[in-house]
Every structure is written in C-alpha cells, then in structure tokens.
Design an enzyme around this catalytic site. Structure first.
Site, short mmCIF file in Angstrom:
data_model
loop_
_atom_site.label_atom_id
_atom_site.label_comp_id
_atom_site.label_asym_id
_atom_site.label_seq_id
_atom_site.Cartn_x
_atom_site.Cartn_y
_atom_site.Cartn_z
CD GLU A 119 -3.38 0.88 -78.89
OE1 GLU A 119 -2.29 0.31 -78.96
OE2 GLU A 119 -3.61 2.00 -79.40
CG ASP A 191 0.27 -13.54 -83.04
OD1 ASP A 191 -0.95 -13.40 -82.81
OD2 ASP A 191 1.15 -12.87 -82.45
CE LYS A 195 0.00 -9.95 -82.05
NZ LYS A 195 0.64 -10.60 -80.88
N GLY A 298 -2.73 -11.86 -73.01
CA GLY A 298 -3.41 -12.21 -71.77
C GLY A 298 -4.76 -11.54 -71.68
#
Length: 438
Positions: A119, A191, A195, A298
C-alpha cells in the site's frame, strides 16, 4: 526491517509508541527483531537491533515478516525474493521494484503461500491500492487518473499561484525539502510512471510494467503555459492516467498508462489539489466517480501505510488467513501511445504573413486532426500586402485525436518557413467532466 531512513525511522517510532494497540489489532504482539542498514554507526539508538547483514537478518528463524523501505531495484529484489521463497511475508514501499519486476515477487509469494503487501508504494498515507484491489473487486474500473507525485504538484502549484518560472519554483521546492538534490525521478515523471504501472496492474487485472508507461516530465512547462491554461479556465497538473478501452471493431480491448503534464478544467476536483498533496480520481461502471485525497509522501504518512499492511499481514498469520493474490486474469494488451486519443493545446510562433493561418489549418486537416479553436496574439498571421514580418503567437486547440497524428502534424509544422517555432504542446484532459465533447 530493511532500511531505516525517513520512512523506516517513523515505522520504528510507531511500532514502539503503539505496541499495545498494534498487538490488539493484529491479534498478537508485533515485535521488531532486527533492522538492516548500510551504516550501522548512524543508528546507535537502536542498539542490538541494528545489523549490516541484510541477507542474514532475512534468513533468521524468528523473522515472520520482512518490511522493506530501502527502495531501488537491488539489493531489494534479491532480499525480498529470499524472504518470500522462505515463506516470510513482505511489506514493501518499493514502487520502482514493483513496477519493474512485481510479477516475480507475486509469483514467489504465491508459490510459498506468503503475503505481499505494498500500500505504501503509491500515494503515501492515502488508502488507495486496497480499495482498488478489494473494495472495487466487484466492479469494472475504466479509468484511474491522478496526481501521484507531491514534488511536481508543489512546483506546478507554485507556478500557478505566483507566476514563478519552473526554475524558481523548483528552487523553492528544494529549499523547503519537497525536492531532492537531484529531482530527476520526480520532475522527469519516472516516479509517477512507476506508480501508474502499479495502479494500472491492479485496476485492470493486467500486468503493466514501468516500460509500458509513456512518460513525460514538467521541465518544459513555462509560465506562459500556466497563463494559457488559466485563459482556458484550466490548470496544469502532472497526471498519471490509466485507462481501459473497450473493443472497437477489429481492435481488441486494451489498457493504456501514461504520465505527462496536462491542462484540466478548473472545475474538476483534481484542479484544487495544491502543494505536495496527492489525489487520485477513479471511475468505475457501477460505483461511478470516486476521489482519494491526502498526503502522498513523507516519513509519517508513508509509515502509516506500512503499519497498516503490517497489521494485515500479522492478522493473517495469527488467524491462518492469506491476503489477496495477484490478479492478472484479464491479460489485456497495452495500447501504444501513438493510438491513445486526447485533445491538444499547441502554441506556435509564426510569421506575420498572408496565408499562414490557412496553411497551418491545412496541415492539421491533412493529418486528420480537427481544430476546435484558434487564438492569436501579436502580429496578423493573415496580414495582407503590408506584411511587416513581425512574429505572432498562434494557439490551436484541437478536438480529440490520436497521439501519432498530432505528433506528425507538429513535426511538419516545425519545418514550415512560416513557423518560427513550436513553443509548446500540451494535452487537454477533460477527465469525465459532464457535458464536455470533442
């Protein structure tokens, strides 16, 4: 745990601070038995948990689950395959590895009966992959489109709000810690492409790798592009767009995945996503339109997703269950980017000369690209005999056309004497907005 950087450090903190609650949710205590890092001396606070022998840690008999937060392809791939082949479940945040070779990990997990959860690999703390894989398992997903890279969204948001150039916005993103010293993976779209491959694979039950994803970054987006978008009541976002296209005549059903900057209507929910936040818009036949929004990166947000997977894996081991397996039953072909249709905003620097506009319009028509609107600033592209030779800026907005047709048109336009330069080519995505045609 493999790795103990920004995300790994937060995982350790949460494991310690929430040990009691995690045990209650998992049905058994979740104990950290070791952390493998390259430089053990930097993590003296972890004491005997620290080791530089990652392979030895994975092979230990008292390890049930391996959490990987080191990133990259190797040694992560080798270590995770070792773990899965030994029947140890894996929780990973490694988008690059999953997008390149997720099939090998899934096959190893299936063969040994271990779980593979990831996830945290897409959109940080946002619960996104589990809904795609489980909550929407009874539906047919037709499109997944979203903002999945916080760095580029921060840069484009800054350019939109302040009129800053790309370089100025990137400098600000770096100063605030949103951009790495080498921002290439983010600003060049890699990146987001990783995804997109993961999202397309889950949404369409088809193996899609990063090599299947068309990828463009934001380096060429200018303040003029931002202003042009505003003039069309649009904003520019770097989007990951994954689509399922139904069969049409002799053309079989297919999927496509692409990452590129695009103009989207200011009225669309994604247009309001600013700063370093992520948001993904999902369209399904029965569920309709859904949007997932939150902090996409983050340490703490990503660690939240890692811990969620860890609890699920621990619970499966406690009660004897197994998590969802890879679903590739559809095995749809990946559509070449050249045949993917969309609309375009083309900005041209042209000479102020008679017949220029008709010549340019003729080239669009000759390549089968229908023009929806034309705007000009400066000069007079169809001036008469008093031609001054001054430049003019001509903007052409098209109806929907295949990528290859538009690319051929732009190539021809670039070679015309009357065209001083093609300033920019941006896609215009309506993303299912009601009442839009083209």
């Amino acid at each position: 745990m493999l790795g103990c950087g920004t995300v790994g450090g937060e995982v350790v903190r949460l494991l310690r601070e929430q040990a009691g609650e995690l045990a209650a949710r998992a049905g058994a205590p979740v104990e950290l038995v070791g952390v493998a890092v390259r430089r053990p001396q930097r993590h003296a606070d972890l004491g005997e948990l620290i080791t530089a022998d990652a392979s030895g840690l994975v092979a230990r008999d008292d390890v049930d689950v391996v959490v990987e937060v080191i990133g990259g392809i190797e040694p992560a791939r080798t270590l995770l395959l070792e773990a899965l082949k030994a029947g140890k479940s894996v929780v990973t945040a490694n988008k690059a590895l999953l997008a390149e070779d997720g099939a090998a990990l899934a096959e190893a997990a299936d063969a040994s009966g271990a779980d593979l959860y990831y996830e945290a690999s897409v959109a940080g703390a946002i619960p996104l992959l589990r809904p795609l894989r489980e909550s929407l398992a009874g539906d047919r997903i037709t499109r997944v489109a979203g903002i999945v890279n916080g760095t580029t969204n921060f840069i484009l948001s800054a350019m939109t709000s302040s009129g800053a150039s790309y370089a100025e916005a990137l400098e600000e993103a770096t100063r605030l810690g949103y951009a790495e010293a080498d921002p290439s993976a983010d600003v060049d779209g890699y990146d987001a492409a990783s995804k997109a491959a993961i999202l397309a694979s889950l949404a369409f039950h088809t193996r899609v790798t990063s090599a299947d994803v068309h990828c463009e970054g934001i380096r060429e987006v200018t303040a003029a592009d931002i202003a042009a978008a505003a003039g069309m009541d649009c904003v520019i976002k770097l989007l990951a767009i994954c689509e399922r296209t139904p069969a049409d005549g002799d053309t079989p059903e297919s999927v496509s995945a692409r990452v590129h900057p695009a103009m989207i209507p200011a009225s669309h929910p994604l247009a309001a996503v600013d700063g370093a936040f992520n948001a993904v818009f999902v369209e399904a036949e029965a569920a309709g339109q859904l949007m997932f929004y939150g902090q996409g990166a983050g340490g703490a947000p990503t660690a939240s997703a890692v811990l969620g997977d860890l609890v699920a894996v621990a619970r499966n081991r406690t009660v004897g269950g197994r998590g969802p397996r890879e679903s590739t039953y559809a095995s749809l072909p990946v559509r070449p980017m050249g045949s993917v249709p969309t609309r375009y905003h083309v900005s041209l620097d042209v000479a102020d000369r008679a017949g220029v506009l008709s010549t340019i319009a003729g080239e669009f028509a000759r390549h089968g690209v229908s023009i929806a609107a034309v705007r000009q600033t400066g000069g007079r592209p169809d001036a008469g005999d008093d031609d001054t030779g001054e430049p003019a800026r001509l903007v052409v907005v098209t109806h929907t056309a295949p990528e290859a047709a538009l690319a051929d048109t732009v190539q021809v336009l670039s070679g015309l004497d009357a065209v001083r330069g093609v300033e920019s080519v941006l896609r215009v995505e309506d993303l299912g907005r009601k009442g839009v045609t083209g």
